[in-house]
Design a protein around this motif. Structure first.
Motif, PDB file in Angstrom:
ATOM      1  N   THR A  40      22.180  22.276  19.186  1.00  0.00           N
ATOM      2  CA  THR A  40      23.354  23.496  18.794  1.00  0.00           C
ATOM      3  C   THR A  40      24.297  23.884  20.186  1.00  0.00           C
ATOM      4  OG1 THR A  40      21.724  25.166  19.285  1.00  0.00           O
ATOM      5  CG2 THR A  40      22.005  24.371  16.996  1.00  0.00           C
ATOM      6  N   LYS A  41      23.441  23.491  21.250  1.00  0.00           N
ATOM      7  CA  LYS A  41      23.937  23.901  22.754  1.00  0.00           C
ATOM      8  C   LYS A  41      23.686  25.189  22.785  1.00  0.00           C
ATOM      9  CE  LYS A  41      25.676  19.583  23.209  1.00  0.00           C
ATOM     10  NZ  LYS A  41      24.763  18.556  23.249  1.00  0.00           N
ATOM     11  N   SER A  42      22.909  26.037  22.236  1.00  0.00           N
ATOM     12  CA  SER A  42      22.888  27.413  22.279  1.00  0.00           C
ATOM     13  C   SER A  42      21.652  27.635  23.143  1.00  0.00           C
ATOM     14  CB  SER A  42      22.657  28.331  21.250  1.00  0.00           C
ATOM     15  OG  SER A  42      21.326  27.687  20.432  1.00  0.00           O
ATOM     16  N   VAL A  43      21.860  28.673  24.159  1.00  0.00           N
ATOM     17  CA  VAL A  43      20.437  28.779  25.049  1.00  0.00           C
ATOM     18  C   VAL A  43      19.444  29.443  24.254  1.00  0.00           C
ATOM     19  CG1 VAL A  43      19.920  30.316  27.166  1.00  0.00           C
ATOM     20  CG2 VAL A  43      22.406  29.380  27.049  1.00  0.00           C
ATOM     21  N   ILE A  44      18.246  28.535  24.539  1.00  0.00           N
ATOM     22  CA  ILE A  44      16.949  29.141  23.830  1.00  0.00           C
ATOM     23  C   ILE A  44      16.231  30.269  24.934  1.00  0.00           C
ATOM     24  CG2 ILE A  44      14.653  28.154  23.461  1.00  0.00           C
ATOM     25  CD1 ILE A  44      15.843  25.458  23.152  1.00  0.00           C
ATOM     26  N   ALA A  45      16.162  29.916  26.065  1.00  0.00           N
ATOM     27  CA  ALA A  45      15.638  30.681  27.267  1.00  0.00           C
ATOM     28  C   ALA A  45      16.103  30.822  28.546  1.00  0.00           C
ATOM     29  CB  ALA A  45      14.040  30.853  26.930  1.00  0.00           C
ATOM     30  N   TRP A  46      15.899  31.672  29.369  1.00  0.00           N
ATOM     31  CA  TRP A  46      16.087  31.833  30.694  1.00  0.00           C
ATOM     32  C   TRP A  46      14.709  31.203  31.276  1.00  0.00           C
ATOM     33  CZ3 TRP A  46      19.874  31.212  34.332  1.00  0.00           C
ATOM     34  CH2 TRP A  46      19.426  31.630  35.496  1.00  0.00           C
ATOM     35  N   ILE A  47      14.584  30.555  32.495  1.00  0.00           N
ATOM     36  CA  ILE A  47      13.248  30.205  32.983  1.00  0.00           C
ATOM     37  C   ILE A  47      13.446  30.794  34.721  1.00  0.00           C
ATOM     38  CG2 ILE A  47      11.804  28.320  33.675  1.00  0.00           C
ATOM     39  CD1 ILE A  47      12.919  26.822  31.350  1.00  0.00           C
ATOM     40  N   LYS A  48      12.687  31.535  34.993  1.00  0.00           N
ATOM     41  CA  LYS A  48      12.342  31.785  36.486  1.00  0.00           C
ATOM     42  C   LYS A  48      11.387  31.031  36.857  1.00  0.00           C
ATOM     43  CE  LYS A  48      11.605  35.406  39.690  1.00  0.00           C
ATOM     44  NZ  LYS A  48      11.214  36.985  39.683  1.00  0.00           N
ATOM     45  N   TYR A  49      11.176  30.565  37.722  1.00  0.00           N
ATOM     46  CA  TYR A  49      10.212  29.636  38.346  1.00  0.00           C
ATOM     47  C   TYR A  49      10.304  29.646  40.044  1.00  0.00           C
ATOM     48  CZ  TYR A  49      13.443  25.669  38.933  1.00  0.00           C
ATOM     49  OH  TYR A  49      14.508  24.864  39.069  1.00  0.00           O
ATOM     50  N   GLY A  50       9.088  29.222  40.755  1.00  0.00           N
ATOM     51  CA  GLY A  50       8.835  29.274  41.961  1.00  0.00           C
ATOM     52  C   GLY A  50       7.315  29.352  42.432  1.00  0.00           C
ATOM     53  N   PRO A  51       7.142  29.367  43.493  1.00  0.00           N
ATOM     54  CA  PRO A  51       5.771  29.361  44.128  1.00  0.00           C
ATOM     55  C   PRO A  51       5.142  30.820  43.994  1.00  0.00           C
ATOM     56  CG  PRO A  51       7.159  28.577  45.832  1.00  0.00           C
ATOM     57  CD  PRO A  51       7.868  28.824  44.726  1.00  0.00           C
TER      58      PRO A  51
END
Length: 167
Positions: A40-51
């Motif tokens: 669908t090309k729609s955003v499922i989620a935002w992901i923040k990541y890092g140490p």
């Protein structure tokens, strides 16, 4: 993806942890990214990541989102968390928080009054009765600062008064 043990909001469209990690590693260490549904090309989620991203941070963010909703604070949006986990990267734990994607623009110096109002709204939230200083659910062991011997506090501070009495 199964539901979270932390009572985060369930999102049946999230890919597996392995898929999330592979997606993020493919981008390098950027502050965050979206996960998009390929059909669908729609955003499922935002992901923040890092140490320095932690599950305690995710729990605090989710508590804040719920508390704002319960307080009727519609002018301040904090994304609900869908899932949080850590994965090893060459022996270093990397934290991942998947959350609602809220479209918006970054604040700038023209937004001082709006930011001040948002901070005041956050300050007005009443912490849960079991809360200590530190992340929600993380206790004072979630506080890391050079002020403390070995960077960690050796007491559970129920309030800032407890903290000041101890020092």
């Amino acid at each position: 993806m199964s539901s979270s043990p932390y009572e985060f909001q369930y999102n049946p469209n999230l890919p597996s942890e392995e898929t999330i990690v592979a997606h993020c590693l493919g981008l390098g260490f950027v502050p965050g990214t979206t996960i998009v549904d390929p059909s669908t090309k729609s955003v499922i989620a935002w992901i923040k990541y890092g140490p320095n991203v932690t599950i305690d941070e995710a729990r605090t963010q989710d508590w804040t989102a719920k508390a704002l909703r319960d307080a009727g604070a519609s002018d301040l949006q904090v994304p609900r968390v869908f899932h949080a986990f850590t994965a090893e990267y060459y022996g270093c734990p990397i934290g991942y928080i998947t959350m609602e994607f809220i479209e918006g623009i970054d604040c700038d110096s023209n937004d001082v009054e709006l930011v001040a109002k948002a901070v005041q709204t956050l300050i007005s939230l009443e912490a849960p009765p079991t809360a200590t200083l530190g992340h929600i659910g993380g206790g004072t062991r979630s506080i890391v600062h050079s002020f403390f011997p070995e960077w960690l506090p050796n007491a559970n501070y129920k309030s800032d008064q407890d903290f000041y009495a101890h020092i």
